[in-house]
Design a protein around this motif. Structure first.
Motif, PDB file in Angstrom:
ATOM      1  N   ARG A 567      31.054  39.425  97.732  1.00 60.51           N
ATOM      2  CA  ARG A 567      31.246  37.971  97.747  1.00 60.51           C
ATOM      3  C   ARG A 567      30.080  37.222  97.104  1.00 60.51           C
ATOM      4  N   ARG A 568      29.002  37.940  96.717  1.00 61.28           N
ATOM      5  CA  ARG A 568      27.803  37.269  96.222  1.00 61.28           C
ATOM      6  C   ARG A 568      28.069  36.646  94.855  1.00 61.28           C
ATOM      7  N   LEU A 569      27.552  35.424  94.658  1.00 70.27           N
ATOM      8  CA  LEU A 569      27.704  34.743  93.370  1.00 70.27           C
ATOM      9  C   LEU A 569      26.927  35.480  92.292  1.00 70.27           C
ATOM     10  N   GLU A 573      27.748  32.416  87.722  1.00 74.84           N
ATOM     11  CA  GLU A 573      28.395  31.495  88.665  1.00 74.84           C
ATOM     12  C   GLU A 573      27.379  30.544  89.296  1.00 74.84           C
ATOM     13  N   THR A 634      35.473  26.052  95.254  1.00 76.37           N
ATOM     14  CA  THR A 634      35.531  27.511  95.371  1.00 76.37           C
ATOM     15  C   THR A 634      34.137  28.121  95.394  1.00 76.37           C
ATOM     16  N   LEU A 638      32.092  30.166  98.455  1.00 79.49           N
ATOM     17  CA  LEU A 638      31.462  31.480  98.327  1.00 79.49           C
ATOM     18  C   LEU A 638      29.992  31.432  98.756  1.00 79.49           C
ATOM     19  N   THR A 639      29.324  30.334  98.413  1.00 78.90           N
ATOM     20  CA  THR A 639      27.925  30.176  98.815  1.00 78.90           C
ATOM     21  C   THR A 639      27.797  30.133 100.333  1.00 78.90           C
ATOM     22  N   GLU A 641      29.831  31.466 102.494  1.00 80.01           N
ATOM     23  CA  GLU A 641      30.123  32.795 103.046  1.00 80.01           C
ATOM     24  C   GLU A 641      28.888  33.695 102.980  1.00 80.01           C
ATOM     25  N   GLN A 642      28.077  33.499 101.917  1.00 83.12           N
ATOM     26  CA  GLN A 642      26.848  34.280 101.799  1.00 83.12           C
ATOM     27  C   GLN A 642      25.835  33.921 102.880  1.00 83.12           C
TER      28      GLN A 642
END
Length: 643
Positions: A567-569, A573, A634, A638-639, A641-642
């Motif tokens: 999941r890491r950007l 990104e 989006t 993701l950020t 979630e990290q």
């Protein structure tokens, strides 16, 4: 030179003038939406553009060789033949060659038939002679693109599929100007979204390259497509560049200014009427110029066309139902061994507003009948609540007698109706639904689609109810009436079951949705259409067999750190996320500048190329901003979630 235009065009049909001194032009590549109240003359204007009517006065100019096609609002009754035959209707000598070639090819694929071979050879020679192979390829591409059953008789299709066939027939000639009259009527959500992508070019492999002129009640469809709005009001046409939200804002200010101007005019007229009625001494010294000015004021007041009234919609509510309206437990229903509903359990309580979403033909009306107890499920049980009074809005309008007048269709020959505990004259009641006395005496058969819907609402709202079932109520209604109906349903104290493909209508009315997910599965979600989009699970893409096996083998061995890494950007990104706010700000600033530019009347004295380019840029900015905001959301998710 403009693609097509009108100059001081007027037309009438016995009553008030439908179009009065109308002047406008359409440039190539524009997407113009025509708005106006039901019965204001929108279809008449489209028929004039198509050359199906001639004006009483004025001039219609067209570019030489202009090809125009029109999709009608109502599905014609006289069309017969297969889908292929209907689509190719209008291609002249090419039509028999194309249909014969297709039928003969199908016959030869099944058996070695000498007659089919001979017919195929003759059709090939005719296509060679008429240079028709490019048309043949275009026909088959379009039929495939619209997912149309080529050999199926047209008369056996659903309303939505018939609309697709008629759209294909309009597109097949590759018109320079395509006229669409309520194109979303009877189409499901998937088809409406396909239309939007087809005309906008959002990722579609084949897009419409001509000019679009359309009428629609679907506000989201209008917002996504229109680069310019024309409004027909009391015979006059006004031009509003930009999107629908800009039009509504400027229209409200324009109406307010009109009312103030009329109030000043009426005040002056009243003062002059008072002066003319003074005593004999004033008459001896009367200013004759002032008398003539008064006569002009009187003539101007007589010629004024008042704004069309707003429908006053009210429901006759019945007594409260029980708290539980419908309780369904594990119900299933099949038709000819095809699952329509499978293992559905739901509880509908008093006051719920339930939207039902799904493709055409999937079984939405069947689900309504199951929930209302009109059909018995094959499995499971349906328990209805107590004191239910159901009022049903029929999407096919089959409850209207074509031979009756509007008055008789509502009041069954009576001069008064009972509404909210008191008696009202039928004429006064019908005027609440915008039927003039003349129109109220007309037969149902001559009413437009929007007028029929208003008539059905007038009948429905006379009946006391605490459960309101509405199957596609929005078709053909003008936007103002739609918004009033929305407010009415939101304030309705009873329960609403609503089948609709109008996304904005669903968002504003329903509190929960039942969505057909395929193979008879029906899922329940809280909220309206946009809420369903946010809650629905993402589509699962099929993995390669080796990938599936490896995933199953190593599933238990995946460590939390590895899941985090997925999941890491990426660096790219992260850069994109940093740059997005500034990019969005720049686009919003440009959008604001363009809105101010097109709002200036002097802007339209510039060249037509600059006007078209600016409106096209506005449309692009609207789409790009929506995509940028989605991407930003989006990446931010993701950020988060990290951690």
């Amino acid at each position: 030179m403009a693609l097509i235009g009108m100059r001081e065009v007027s037309i009438r049909f016995g009553g008030p003038t439908v179009l009065e001194q109308v002047t406008f032009a359409i440039e190539a590549g524009e997407r113009v939406c025509l708005v106006g109240r039901n019965g204001s003359g929108k279809t008449t204007l489209m028929k004039l553009l198509a050359g199906e009517l001639s004006p009483d006065s004025g001039e219609i100019t067209r570019q030489k060789g202009l090809r125009v096609a029109r999709l009608e609002q109502e599905i014609p009754d006289h069309l017969n033949g297969t889908v292929l035959e209907v689509v190719t209707d209008g291609l002249g000598k090419l039509r028999p060659a194309l249909t014969t070639y297709h039928h003969a090819s199908q016959a030869l694929a099944q058996a070695n038939d000498p007659d089919a071979l001979r017919a195929l050879t003759e059709a090939q020679e005719l296509l060679d002679h008429l240079d028709g192979w490019a048309v043949q390829q275009r026909v088959m591409e379009l039929l495939s693109l619209l997912a149309l059953p080529v050999e199926t008789p047209f008369t056996t299709l659903s309303g939505g599929l018939k609309r697709r066939v008629l759209l294909a027939r309009a597109l097949i000639t590759e018109p320079d100007l395509l006229l669409l009259d309520e194109p979303t009527n009877h189409l499901d959500l998937e088809a409406i979204q396909w239309l939007e992508e087809f005309f906008r070019g959002d990722g579609s492999t084949r897009t419409f390259r001509g000019t679009l002129f359309f009428v629609t009640h679907d506000r989201q469809f209008l917002n996504r497509l229109a680069s310019r709005i024309l409004e027909l009001d009391r015979g006059r046409l006004s031009d509003w560049p930009g999107d629908y939200a800009t039009y509504r804002r400027r229209k409200e200010a324009d109406l307010e200014a009109e009312l103030q101007q009329q109030a000043l005019f009426d005040k002056k007229l009243a003062q002059e009427e008072s002066w003319i009625r003074q005593g004999i001494q004033a008459r001896r010294t009367r200013n004759e110029g002032r008398v003539r000015a008064l006569e002009r004021l009187r003539r101007e007041r007589r010629q004024r066309r008042e704004q069309t009234g707003v429908a006053r919609l009210q429901l006759e509510s019945g007594e409260l139902s029980g708290k539980i309206v419908v309780e369904a437990k594990q119900i299933s229903y099949h038709y000819a061994d095809v699952p329509i509903v499978r293992n559905l359990s739901t509880t509908i309580q008093r006051g719920d507003k339930i939207g039902i979403i799904g493709p055409n033909g999937v079984g939405k009306t069947t689900l309504l009948r199951l929930l209302l107890g009109e059909l018995a499920p094959d499995q499971g049980s349906v328990r209805l609540g107590t004191r239910l009074e159901v009022a049903y809005f029929d999407q096919l309008r089959s409850r209207l007698d074509e031979n009756k007048t509007v008055i008789d269709a509502v009041a069954d020959g009576q001069q008064e109706v009972l509404f909210h505990g008191r008696r009202r004259h039928i004429m006064g009641y019908l005027q609440d639904f915008l039927f003039s006395p003349e129109r109220a005496r007309s037969p149902v058969s001559v009413l437009s689609g929007g007028e029929r819907n208003r008539l059905l609402l007038a009948r429905l709202f006379l009946r006391p109810s605490n459960v309101l079932v509405m199957d596609e109520p929005t078709n053909d209604l003008d936007v103002e009436t739609l918004e009033l109906l929305e407010s009415l349903l939101v304030d309705y104290p009873g329960t609403v079951l609503l089948v609709s493909h109008d996304r904005t209508f669903l968002n504003h009315v329903v509190t929960a949705t039942l969505v057909f997910a395929g193979e008879g599965m029906v899922s329940e979600f809280v909220g309206g259409y946009d809420d369903w989009l946010a809650q629905r699970p993402p589509p699962v893409l099929p993995a390669a067999p080796s990938e599936t096996a490896n995933a199953n083998k190593n599933k238990a061995e995946v460590k939390p750190r590895e899941r985090e890494r997925k999941r890491r950007l990426s660096f790219k990104e992260q850069q994109e996320l940093t740059a997005l706010p500034r990019r969005i700000e720049e686009m919003e600033n440009e959008q604001q500048q363009l809105h101010q530019q097109v709002a200036d009347p002097a802007f339209y004295r510039r060249g037509s190329a600059e006007v078209v380019a600016s409106t096209a840029r506005l449309s692009w900015l609207e789409q790009s901003l929506a995509e940028a905001y989605d991407r930003w959301q989006t990446l931010e998710a993701l950020t988060e979630e990290q951690g």
